[in-house]
Design an enzyme around this catalytic site. Structure first.
Site, PDB file in Angstrom:
ATOM      1  N   ASP A 234      -9.221  -2.844   5.007  1.00  0.00           N
ATOM      2  CA  ASP A 234      -8.731  -2.338   3.728  1.00  0.00           C
ATOM      3  C   ASP A 234      -9.560  -2.937   2.603  1.00  0.00           C
ATOM      4  OD1 ASP A 234      -7.045  -0.937   2.009  1.00  0.00           O
ATOM      5  OD2 ASP A 234      -5.694  -2.645   1.784  1.00  0.00           O
TER       6      ASP A 234
ATOM      7  N   HIS B 211      -7.397  -1.092 -10.718  1.00  0.00           N
ATOM      8  CA  HIS B 211      -6.401  -1.787  -9.883  1.00  0.00           C
ATOM      9  C   HIS B 211      -6.717  -3.284  -9.815  1.00  0.00           C
ATOM     10  CE1 HIS B 211      -3.604  -2.635  -6.640  1.00  0.00           C
ATOM     11  NE2 HIS B 211      -4.588  -3.104  -5.905  1.00  0.00           N
TER      12      HIS B 211
ATOM     13  N   GLU C   7       0.952   1.457  -1.745  1.00  0.00           N
ATOM     14  CA  GLU C   7      -0.381   1.540  -2.344  1.00  0.00           C
ATOM     15  C   GLU C   7      -0.984   2.883  -1.984  1.00  0.00           C
ATOM     16  OE1 GLU C   7      -1.982  -3.020  -2.955  1.00  0.00           O
ATOM     17  OE2 GLU C   7      -2.631  -1.958  -1.165  1.00  0.00           O
TER      18      GLU C   7
ATOM     19  N   GLU D 150      -3.814   5.191  -1.292  1.00  0.00           N
ATOM     20  CA  GLU D 150      -5.214   5.040  -0.888  1.00  0.00           C
ATOM     21  C   GLU D 150      -5.655   6.280  -0.102  1.00  0.00           C
ATOM     22  OE1 GLU D 150      -6.401   1.344   0.885  1.00  0.00           O
ATOM     23  OE2 GLU D 150      -4.692   0.235   0.069  1.00  0.00           O
TER      24      GLU D 150
ATOM     25  N   ASP E 154      -0.753   1.918   2.006  1.00  0.00           N
ATOM     26  CA  ASP E 154      -0.797   0.526   2.478  1.00  0.00           C
ATOM     27  C   ASP E 154       0.441  -0.195   1.929  1.00  0.00           C
ATOM     28  OD1 ASP E 154      -1.552  -1.991   3.340  1.00  0.00           O
ATOM     29  OD2 ASP E 154      -2.928  -2.322   1.672  1.00  0.00           O
TER      30      ASP E 154
ATOM     31  N   ARG F 109       5.009  -7.651  -2.080  1.00  0.00           N
ATOM     32  CA  ARG F 109       4.333  -8.445  -3.127  1.00  0.00           C
ATOM     33  C   ARG F 109       4.797  -9.894  -3.171  1.00  0.00           C
ATOM     34  NH1 ARG F 109       0.009  -5.369  -3.628  1.00  0.00           N
ATOM     35  NH2 ARG F 109       0.524  -3.256  -4.295  1.00  0.00           N
TER      36      ARG F 109
ATOM     37  N   GLN G 283       3.099 -11.580  -0.395  1.00  0.00           N
ATOM     38  CA  GLN G 283       1.658 -11.613  -0.688  1.00  0.00           C
ATOM     39  C   GLN G 283       1.283 -12.759  -1.634  1.00  0.00           C
ATOM     40  OE1 GLN G 283       0.206  -7.829  -2.120  1.00  0.00           O
ATOM     41  NE2 GLN G 283      -1.770  -8.642  -2.749  1.00  0.00           N
TER      42      GLN G 283
ATOM     43  N   THR H 213       1.215   0.676   7.822  1.00  0.00           N
ATOM     44  CA  THR H 213       0.314   1.461   6.978  1.00  0.00           C
ATOM     45  C   THR H 213       0.489   2.905   7.440  1.00  0.00           C
ATOM     46  OG1 THR H 213      -1.264  -0.361   6.842  1.00  0.00           O
ATOM     47  CG2 THR H 213      -2.093   1.825   6.299  1.00  0.00           C
TER      48      THR H 213
ATOM     49  N   GLU I  81       1.821  -2.147 -10.406  1.00  0.00           N
ATOM     50  CA  GLU I  81       1.198  -1.808 -11.683  1.00  0.00           C
ATOM     51  C   GLU I  81       2.114  -0.922 -12.544  1.00  0.00           C
ATOM     52  OE1 GLU I  81      -2.168  -0.571  -9.003  1.00  0.00           O
ATOM     53  OE2 GLU I  81      -3.263  -0.836 -10.886  1.00  0.00           O
TER      54      GLU I  81
END
Ligand SMILES: O=C(O)/C=C/C(=O)CC(=O)CC(=O)O
Ligand code: CA
Ligand code: MG
Length: 437
Positions: free
Chosen positions: A141, A148, A214, A216, A248, A252, A255, A272, A379
């Site tokens: 990834d 971003h 996410e 992607e 993905d 958070r 993370q 994913t 975000e």
């Protein structure tokens, strides 16, 4: 067979129509110009096999192969995944696509007028179960949207130096977990993990309270490179078989506690989601565009001599359990990516790392220039500070149990669309850990 150029232009021709009438509408995601590959099964034949989507049907390529109509594919369409076909190389991909396109073309009577063969080969989409289209070998990834990376750097680290000093020089990535890549429609349990807020004295193990998505794209490597043999950016583009939508899922709170100094680990290792239809790089050729200009100029091994981004519209919806309809939370475009997928693949192989058919490269979260085009809830809600209010009145900072997230994407052609279908996942409550909380 036609030479490469003729084949290329013929299968892209915007005026092409199919005798499968549902494929001919201007908003149909699967017109004859698309022909995405997927793995499917039916109640009558539960063995997964390979087909292409055409209108509201799937064309069963294993049936055509057995009837001798696809001599190029060497039996690969009777397999449950695309890896074998992908490994045959770009000339076979192109020839096969031209043959399928010709068989579906409005004036071609070969399949159209063979009612017995047609009945066996053309299956309504509503009758099929879609499976993982490839066996993912390795999953990497990337972190390639400047917007971003700037947003996350601002929130997680230092607003004054949001981009790390390496970011404009090197496509940043991490090695992910192929074992947890799942196909659209697979439910996902909220992960548990180790978290520690800055004001807590010690970490605890508990369900993630900041579960995110996410947006992607995933690039699927078709032909590999031998160990020890790097490739140029343009060679890398030709190694990519096609693209899927990719979510993905990211925890958070796990993370931010775990990621230093080696990068994301369990926060991104639980699931994913990818879309089931692989849209080929060849179908996307008319939509290639240049990405943002790169300053400083990348090192020679990362320089590109062609347009390697795609003008591909992307959208995310969120539907809470019990809500009447999905709500759009993000709209963006793949063209905004700073580092292109071919650059990422060239970088990946630059050490001599061998890439293999079925390897999956996540593009990195696709955030554009405006807040509505940011590709994660981190975000969109600025780490929970600015909750979203959905049209039916619910508010969201991060994902709640029962929420269904759906990614969609399409390229707008002249009177037709190249659609990607969807990548959907619904979040279920956490599974209790056997050792207890
Ligand atoms: O900046 C960080 O520490 C991490 C950011 C990410 O969430 C990593 C990631 O998955 C990359 C991406 O999707 O762009
Ligand atoms: Ca990611
Ligand atoms: Mg993931």
């Amino acid at each position: 067979m036609d030479n490469g150029m003729t084949t290329y232009y013929k299968t892209q021709d915007p005026s092409l129509k199919s005798w499968v009438k549902s494929a001919n509408g201007p908003e149909c995601p699967f017109p004859i110009q698309n022909l995405p590959y997927g793995a499917f099964s039916t109640a009558a034949n539960p063995a997964p096999r390979i087909g292409v989507a055409i209108g509201d049907h799937v064309l069963d390529l294993s049936v055509l192969e057995k009837a001798g109509l696809l001599p190029q594919s060497e039996g690969c369409f009777s397999a449950p995944v695309l890896n074998g076909f992908m490994g045959l190389g770009a000339a076979v991909w192109s020839d096969t696509r031209a043959t399928i396109s010709a068989l579906l073309e409005k004036e071609n009577s070969r399949l159209r007028d063979d009612s017995a063969l047609r009945a066996g080969a053309l299956v309504p989409l509503s009758d099929v179960t879609l499976h993982m289209p490839v066996q993912v070998g390795d999953f990497t990834d990337f972190y390639a949207s400047r917007e971003h990376a700037t947003n996350v750097g601002t929130m997680f680290r230092d607003p004054e130096n949001a981009l790390m000093p390496n970011w404009l020089h090197i496509p940043i990535g991490y090695n992910g977990r192929a074992s947890t890549v799942v196909v659209s429609g697979t439910d996902i349990h909220r992960p548990c993990g180790q978290v520690k807020a800055p004001d807590q004295a010690a970490p605890s193990f508990r369900p993630s309270g900041k579960l995110d998505m996410e947006l992607e794209m995933g690039a699927l490597v078709g032909t590999g490179n031998p160990l020890g043999q790097p490739v140029t950016v343009e060679q890398a583009r030709e190694m990519i078989f096609g693209y899927v939508l990719l979510n993905d899922w990211s925890a958070r709170d796990i993370q931010v506690w775990e990621y230093q100094p080696l990068g994301p680990f369990q926060a991104k290792a639980f699931a994913t989601t990818i879309s089931p239809w692989v849209v080929t790089a060849e179908a996307l050729e008319p939509f290639r565009v240049s990405g943002p200009s790169q300053d400083p100029v990348p090192l020679p091994y990362l320089q590109q001599t062609a347009a390697n981004n795609y003008d591909l519209n992307l959208k995310v919806t969120l539907q809470p359990a019990g809500a009447a309809s999905p709500a759009a939370i993000c709209e963006t475009n793949f063209r905004y990516m700073y580092w292109s997928s071919p650059q990422q693949l060239a970088h990946h192989a630059s050490s001599g790392c061998a890439m293999r058919p079925g390897d999956l490269l996540g593009s990195g979260t696709i955030s554009g220039p405006t807040p509505a085009s940011w590709g994660s809830l981190l975000e969109l809600t600025w780490n929970g500070r600015d909750p979203l209010t959905l049209p039916e009145g619910q508010t969201r900072t991060f994902i709640e149990d029962g929420d269904s997230l759906t990614l969609t994407g399409w390229c707008q052609g002249d009177g037709y669309r190249i659609g990607f279908g969807e990548a959907e996942g619904t979040i279920l409550p956490p599974v209790p850990h056997p050792a207890g909380g």
